[in-house]
Motif scaffolding. Structure first.
Motif, PDB file in Angstrom:
ATOM      1  N   TYR A   1       7.561   5.096  -1.633  1.00 15.93           N
ATOM      2  CA  TYR A   1       7.338   6.174  -1.657  1.00 15.93           C
ATOM      3  C   TYR A   1       6.934   7.444  -0.502  1.00 15.93           C
ATOM      4  CZ  TYR A   1       9.185  11.382  -3.456  1.00 15.93           C
ATOM      5  OH  TYR A   1       9.920  12.301  -3.786  1.00 15.93           O
TER       6      TYR A   1
ATOM      7  N   ASP B   1      11.644   4.014  -3.008  1.00 14.77           N
ATOM      8  CA  ASP B   1      11.905   4.796  -4.363  1.00 14.77           C
ATOM      9  C   ASP B   1      12.697   5.961  -3.150  1.00 14.77           C
ATOM     10  OD1 ASP B   1      12.501   5.502  -6.531  1.00 14.77           O
ATOM     11  OD2 ASP B   1      10.058   5.978  -6.785  1.00 14.77           O
TER      12      ASP B   1
ATOM     13  N   ASP C   1      -0.106   2.349  -0.157  1.00 18.68           N
ATOM     14  CA  ASP C   1      -1.792   3.370   0.397  1.00 18.68           C
ATOM     15  C   ASP C   1      -2.582   2.378   0.777  1.00 18.68           C
ATOM     16  OD1 ASP C   1      -2.307   3.067  -1.769  1.00 18.68           O
ATOM     17  OD2 ASP C   1      -2.184   4.736  -2.793  1.00 18.68           O
TER      18      ASP C   1
ATOM     19  N   SER D   1      -1.530  11.325  -1.856  1.00 19.42           N
ATOM     20  CA  SER D   1      -1.130  10.732  -3.264  1.00 19.42           C
ATOM     21  C   SER D   1      -0.237  11.385  -4.558  1.00 19.42           C
ATOM     22  CB  SER D   1      -2.139  11.160  -4.162  1.00 19.42           C
ATOM     23  OG  SER D   1      -1.921  10.539  -5.617  1.00 19.42           O
ATOM     24  N   LYS D   2       1.029  10.964  -4.638  1.00 18.63           N
ATOM     25  CA  LYS D   2       2.525  11.756  -5.109  1.00 18.63           C
ATOM     26  C   LYS D   2       1.642  11.994  -6.930  1.00 18.63           C
ATOM     27  CE  LYS D   2       3.899   9.910  -2.060  1.00 18.63           C
ATOM     28  NZ  LYS D   2       3.013   8.840  -1.061  1.00 18.63           N
ATOM     29  N   TRP D   3       0.460  11.499  -7.374  1.00 19.18           N
ATOM     30  CA  TRP D   3      -0.127  11.945  -8.601  1.00 19.18           C
ATOM     31  C   TRP D   3      -0.388  13.428  -8.796  1.00 19.18           C
ATOM     32  CZ3 TRP D   3       2.337   8.975 -12.694  1.00 19.18           C
ATOM     33  CH2 TRP D   3       2.528   7.857 -12.558  1.00 19.18           C
TER      34      TRP D   3
ATOM     35  N   PRO E   1       6.005  -0.674  -4.050  1.00 14.80           N
ATOM     36  CA  PRO E   1       7.058   0.401  -4.706  1.00 14.80           C
ATOM     37  C   PRO E   1       6.386   1.455  -3.636  1.00 14.80           C
ATOM     38  CG  PRO E   1       5.387  -0.017  -5.926  1.00 14.80           C
ATOM     39  CD  PRO E   1       4.666  -1.273  -5.447  1.00 14.80           C
TER      40      PRO E   1
ATOM     41  N   ARG F   1      -7.460   6.728  -0.448  1.00 17.53           N
ATOM     42  CA  ARG F   1      -6.060   6.912   0.264  1.00 17.53           C
ATOM     43  C   ARG F   1      -6.583   7.216   1.495  1.00 17.53           C
ATOM     44  NH1 ARG F   1      -0.739   7.826   0.583  1.00 17.53           N
ATOM     45  NH2 ARG F   1       0.137   6.828  -2.155  1.00 17.53           N
TER      46      ARG F   1
ATOM     47  N   GLN G   1      -4.833   1.888  -0.763  1.00 13.68           N
ATOM     48  CA  GLN G   1      -6.047   1.386  -1.730  1.00 13.68           C
ATOM     49  C   GLN G   1      -5.929   0.837  -2.517  1.00 13.68           C
ATOM     50  OE1 GLN G   1      -4.393   4.919  -3.386  1.00 13.68           O
ATOM     51  NE2 GLN G   1      -6.424   5.757  -3.355  1.00 13.68           N
TER      52      GLN G   1
ATOM     53  N   GLU H   1       6.384   6.586   2.779  1.00  8.25           N
ATOM     54  CA  GLU H   1       4.692   6.185   3.311  1.00  8.25           C
ATOM     55  C   GLU H   1       4.790   5.566   4.461  1.00  8.25           C
ATOM     56  OE1 GLU H   1       1.949   5.689   1.296  1.00  8.25           O
ATOM     57  OE2 GLU H   1       2.279   5.640  -0.735  1.00  8.25           O
TER      58      GLU H   1
HETATM   59  N1  UDP Z   1       5.096   5.385  -5.427  1.00 10.04           N
HETATM   60  C1  UDP Z   1       6.802   5.258  -5.424  1.00 10.04           C
HETATM   61  N2  UDP Z   1       7.396   6.244  -6.170  1.00 10.04           N
HETATM   62  C2  UDP Z   1       7.056   7.388  -7.000  1.00 10.04           C
HETATM   63  C3  UDP Z   1       5.600   7.634  -6.419  1.00 10.04           C
HETATM   64  C4  UDP Z   1       4.893   6.709  -6.307  1.00 10.04           C
HETATM   65  O1  UDP Z   1       6.917   4.474  -5.789  1.00 10.04           O
HETATM   66  O2  UDP Z   1       8.470   8.397  -7.064  1.00 10.04           O
HETATM   67  C5  UDP Z   1       4.231   4.461  -4.851  1.00 10.04           C
HETATM   68  C6  UDP Z   1       3.810   5.613  -3.574  1.00 10.04           C
HETATM   69  O3  UDP Z   1       4.567   4.673  -2.803  1.00 10.04           O
HETATM   70  C7  UDP Z   1       2.396   4.205  -3.913  1.00 10.04           C
HETATM   71  C8  UDP Z   1       2.373   3.820  -4.860  1.00 10.04           C
HETATM   72  O4  UDP Z   1       3.831   4.208  -6.162  1.00 10.04           O
HETATM   73  O5  UDP Z   1       2.930   2.943  -3.402  1.00 10.04           O
HETATM   74  C9  UDP Z   1       1.192   4.701  -5.597  1.00 10.04           C
HETATM   75  O6  UDP Z   1       1.518   6.569  -5.244  1.00 10.04           O
HETATM   76  P1  UDP Z   1      -0.589   6.960  -5.423  1.00 10.04           P
HETATM   77  O7  UDP Z   1      -0.614   6.505  -4.524  1.00 10.04           O
HETATM   78  O8  UDP Z   1       0.584   8.045  -4.833  1.00 10.04           O
HETATM   79  O9  UDP Z   1      -1.032   7.240  -6.232  1.00 10.04           O
HETATM   80  P2  UDP Z   1      -2.633   6.936  -6.572  1.00 10.04           P
HETATM   81  O10 UDP Z   1      -2.739   6.027  -6.372  1.00 10.04           O
HETATM   82  O11 UDP Z   1      -2.774   8.257  -5.815  1.00 10.04           O
HETATM   83  O12 UDP Z   1      -2.094   6.449  -8.492  1.00 10.04           O
END
Ligand code: UDP
Ligand code: MG
Length: 319
Positions: free
Chosen positions: A13, A44, A97, A205-207, A11, A200, A99, A15
């Motif tokens: 978003y 996404d 990302d 981060s999208k969160w 997924p 990352r 990670q 990136e």
């Molecule tokens: N992502 C997505 N749609 C969204 C938010 C995030 O597809 O609305 C994807 C993002 O591109 C990444 C994965 O979900 O590949 C995890 O997101 P992120 O790294 O922001 O989350 P974290 O690792 O901080 O929990």
């Protein structure tokens, strides 16, 4: 002769800076893995150059496929789209990302060959914001008391699923998809692999905290109706206390006559009961809201363009 076929779902978003890096890292791993593979990028609704990067790769490499949504539908929808289109005997979900270390693929496949239907990666919280990790450990302690599935701290969507597990997941048709819970709910034999948390490198981060909070509430509400029970019992308890209080006051009036009523007791009862009622209404509202969305049966996502099968490109408006 290859041992089988693996699909990787990513997924993505916003990136753009990671798309090529994760591709290189994956192809590097597959040099020493005796499986055919496809890499499914799910765009996404990114607002940066993510889609261009993906398309560019897909013209260069046969293994790269993609689905691009008409807008941002969320990671859960992206994962679902991946599951619905992936052809592999086993499917791996990983973030774009970097990670999620690609070298774990070897362990995933080993687990798969041992016959596990889910091979799950669990990370430690090294390098995470301490407040965030403390809050999430509290959350997990709380949620595991509340819900029927066993959710673990550090376990996310990064995992391998066998075809059997993917088919099972696809049978769960709910609109509000809390993947972590769904993965647990389907069961099957699981193997857990531990890995060191990676920070990352590119993008952000999208969160946000608000997203995490909402996600947390989703977790509680999607998997049980205990909050409704709690409202019921709290209501019963307060009713019981009020009855005691009413009887006691009544007896006092009989004995001593009417005493000037206390401002304090009235206002505390009004405020307290008001609070309890609002909270309960809120909880009930959460469930009703969910029923509302589920009954609409809207699609989980809409595809704007995609390259789904070998070399076949569906441009805009053909899907
Ligand atoms: N992502 C997505 N749609 C969204 C938010 C995030 O597809 O609305 C994807 C993002 O591109 C990444 C994965 O979900 O590949 C995890 O997101 P992120 O790294 O922001 O989350 P974290 O690792 O901080 O929990
Ligand atoms: Mg991340």
């Amino acid at each position: 002769m290859k041992n089988g076929f693996i699909s990787i779902i990513i997924p993505s978003y916003n990136e753009a800076s990671n798309i090529k890096l994760i591709y290189e890292s994956l192809t590097n791993e597959f040099r020493s893995i005796n499986y055919d593979y496809e890499i499914y990028y799910i765009n996404d609704g990114s607002t940066d150059h993510t889609l261009d990067e993906i398309k560019d790769l897909s013209t260069k490499s046969q293994q790269v496929k993609y689905i691009s949504f008409s807008r941002n539908f969320g990671k859960e929808a992206a994962i679902l789209a991946g599951f619905q289109h992936a052809k592999g005997d086993a499917v791996v979900v990983m973030d774009a990302d970097l990670q999620h270390p690609t070298h774990l693929l070897h362990d995933f496949i080993k687990g798969f060959e041992e016959g596990y239907d889910q091979v799950v990666a669990q990370r430690n919280r090294k390098g995470d914001n301490p407040i965030r990790s403390y809050l999430s450990s509290l959350y997990y302690r709380f949620i595991n008391n509340a819900v029927e599935v066993d959710l673990r701290d550090g376990v996310g969507d990064f995992r391998l699923l066998s075809r059997k597990a993917v088919t099972a997941l696809l049978k769960l048709s709910e609109g509000n998809r809390f993947s972590k819970g769904l993965f647990c709910w389907i069961g099957f034999d699981q193997k857990v692999i531990y890995y060191e948390n990676v920070e990352r490198k590119n993008g952000k981060s999208k969160w946000s905290f608000r997203h995490l909070l909402n996600y947390g509430i989703d977790g509680v509400v999607s998997f049980n109706n205990k909050p409704l029970r709690i409202c019921f019992y709290a209501g019963l308890f307060i009713l019981f206390l009020s009855l005691l209080y009413i009887i006691a006051t009544f007896i006092r009036i009989l004995k001593y006559g009417v005493i000037v009523p206390g401002y304090f007791t009235i206002i505390s009862a009004v405020l307290f009961l008001g609070g309890v009622q609002l909270l309960s209404l809120g909880i009930i509202g959460e469930y009703i809201g969910r029923i509302y969305y589920e009954t609409k049966k809207r699609p989980h996502y809409l595809i704007q363009e995609a390259k789904i099968d070998h070399g076949e490109t569906h441009e805009k408006n053909q899907l």
